[in-house]
Design an enzyme around this catalytic site. Structure first.
Site, mmCIF file in Angstrom:
data_model
loop_
_atom_site.group_PDB
_atom_site.id
_atom_site.type_symbol
_atom_site.label_atom_id
_atom_site.label_comp_id
_atom_site.label_asym_id
_atom_site.label_seq_id
_atom_site.Cartn_x
_atom_site.Cartn_y
_atom_site.Cartn_z
ATOM 1 N N THR A 215 -6.018 38.586 -10.823
ATOM 2 C CA THR A 215 -5.085 38.776 -11.939
ATOM 3 C C THR A 215 -5.187 37.544 -12.842
ATOM 4 O OG1 THR A 215 -2.804 39.381 -12.503
ATOM 5 C CG2 THR A 215 -3.057 37.849 -10.670
ATOM 6 N N ASN A 216 -4.247 37.350 -13.740
ATOM 7 C CA ASN A 216 -4.248 36.143 -14.577
ATOM 8 C C ASN A 216 -2.807 35.714 -14.791
ATOM 9 O OD1 ASN A 216 -3.175 37.573 -16.969
ATOM 10 N ND2 ASN A 216 -5.150 38.623 -16.880
ATOM 11 N N ARG A 217 -2.583 34.624 -15.530
ATOM 12 C CA ARG A 217 -1.219 34.105 -15.554
ATOM 13 C C ARG A 217 -0.360 34.628 -16.711
ATOM 14 N NH1 ARG A 217 -0.606 29.581 -18.806
ATOM 15 N NH2 ARG A 217 -2.514 28.474 -19.355
#
Ligand code: C5P
Length: 409
Positions: A215-217
């Site tokens: 995923t990413n932030r």
């Protein structure tokens, strides 16, 4: 949120008699955090829930509860207060008070003040779910809408009776956000009235096994704020969001998804019914080629190779579809923001593109603030300095509204 521009703005908060009156205390406090001056007017029933003294202490102003408080004939307090107000906010708004507003009944201080006032008005309804659903209440709310009164909420959740349903007053944050927006713009801009708006937000989650993934932030905050603002402007909003901790803004149809493929499916199914689409999500560009159903065991391996494949570019796919909604994309770049944003706008066939620099934890992806450049296909460019995301959302919708108006004229 930037407070400087709101310092000294004047809000009359009308508190009517519902259990949610206690939450109005928080509305006063938060408005004051923004240096807004708040005067509170209460109905008689409201004083049974919270005392005027509480509001006087929180607001630092005297509280009005009666039409006949002024001793001198020149006082006419409801007129003075109406002239003074730059915004009237009714929170909580009971079914009874909404009915009075809709029918012009003026039999106490708050209802008389409402009729005397020319400032924008916001109401935050609060009542039991079956009252809220009642045809009479819905009719009155529709009348208020015609009268340009904006509504915040209600939310769906637990009610005073212990039941769950629509009718719970929106949280103070939500009400304050709507109030601040209205104060900044002076009017409640309804430029999306009746239009269908599609927004994507948040990251996606690409599963590798049942417990791990990529995923990413992204927090989803920018997209959620764009959705909240779109509702305030009268839009019918569908928000397709990847995993996010944020609560759906009131009035938004939330479709929660996990992966890029899920998001693509939801977006493509909603797109042909949408007038405007803003694709704000930070979609993962790659997903594991071969996700497994069982938890991967580390065994004795010292490294793990994961083959990844490209996900479909949802924005570019929409850009190619015909007909397609008015299309706005986002570009998060670490350098040459303007140039790359322009390239992406052309490459993905968008009408507008919002570019921002990926920097630190506070600004842009994952942060509370954003600093963006907004480009359009006619060569227009607008820069927005670092501001909290709710304010950036307002500016982005402002830019979209102006550009669409130019295109249509
Ligand atoms: O190419 P890049 O990922 O930088 O483009 C960002 C824009 O494209 C954003 O609007 C994002 O929501 C959209 N996008 C998409 N589907 C992808 C990747 C990005 O819709 N698979």
């Amino acid at each position: 949120m930037s407070s400087a521009s709101l310092e000294g703005k004047r809000v009359v908060l009308v508190v009517t008699g519902g259990i949610a009156a206690y939450k109005a205390c928080e509305v006063v406090r938060r408005l004051r955090d923004h240096r807004v001056i708040v005067r509170v007017a209460m109905t008689a029933a409201a004083t049974r829930f919270v005392t005027p003294l509480t509001f006087a202490a929180l607001s630092g102003q005297s509280v009005m509860t009666s039409l006949f408080a002024g001793e001198r004939p020149e006082d006419i307090p409801h007129v003075r207060w109406a002239e003074w107000a730059e915004l009237v906010c009714v929170a909580p708004a009971t079914a009874d008070f909404i009915a009075k507003m809709a029918h012009g009944v003026a039999d106490d201080f708050p209802s008389t003040l409402y009729l005397a006032n020319a400032a924008p008005t916001l109401v935050a309804p609060a009542m039991e779910d079956d009252m809220y659903r009642h045809a009479a209440v819905q009719r009155n709310l529709a009348t208020l809408e015609q009268d340009d009164v904006a509504t915040v909420g209600p939310a769906t959740g637990s009610l005073a009776s212990g039941r769950t349903g629509p009718g719970r007053m929106s949280e103070p944050d939500e009400i304050v956000a709507a109030a601040l927006r209205t104060l900044r713009h002076g009017v409640i801009n309804k430029d999306l009235d009746g239009q269908r708006v599609l927004i994507t937000a948040g990251p996606t989650y690409e599963a590798l096994d049942p417990v791990r993934g990529f995923t990413n932030r992204s927090s989803g905050r920018m997209g959620f704020e764009l959705a909240r603002e779109a509702v305030l402007r009268g839009g019918r909003v569908t928000l397709v969001a990847g995993p996010s901790r944020l609560a759906a803004p009131a009035g938004v149809e939330l479709r929660s998804v996990q992966s890029a493929a899920d998001m693509q499916r939801e977006v493509l199914s909603a797109a042909n019914e949408s007038d405007v689409a803003i694709l704000c999500a930070a979609v993962c560009d790659f997903t594991p080629l071969d996700p497994v159903d069982e938890k991967l065991k580390k065994g004795d391996r010292s490294c793990l190779d994961v083959a990844m494949v490209r996900t479909t570019d949802i924005l570019a796919t929409l850009g190619k579809s015909d007909p397609r909604p008015f299309l706005v994309g986002f570009a998060a770049e670490s350098s040459d923001v303007r140039e790359r944003t322009a390239e992406k706008m052309a490459g993905k066939n968008c009408d507008m593109m919002v570019g921002n620099r990926v920097q630190g934890a506070e600004v842009g992806m994952g942060g509370f603030d954003n600093e963006v450049v907004i480009l359009d296909r006619q060569g227009g460019e607008e820069r927005i300095e670092r501001l909290p995301k709710p304010e950036v959302a307002t500016r982005i919708w402002g830019a979209i509204g102006r550009y669409r108006e130019r295109m249509n004229s």
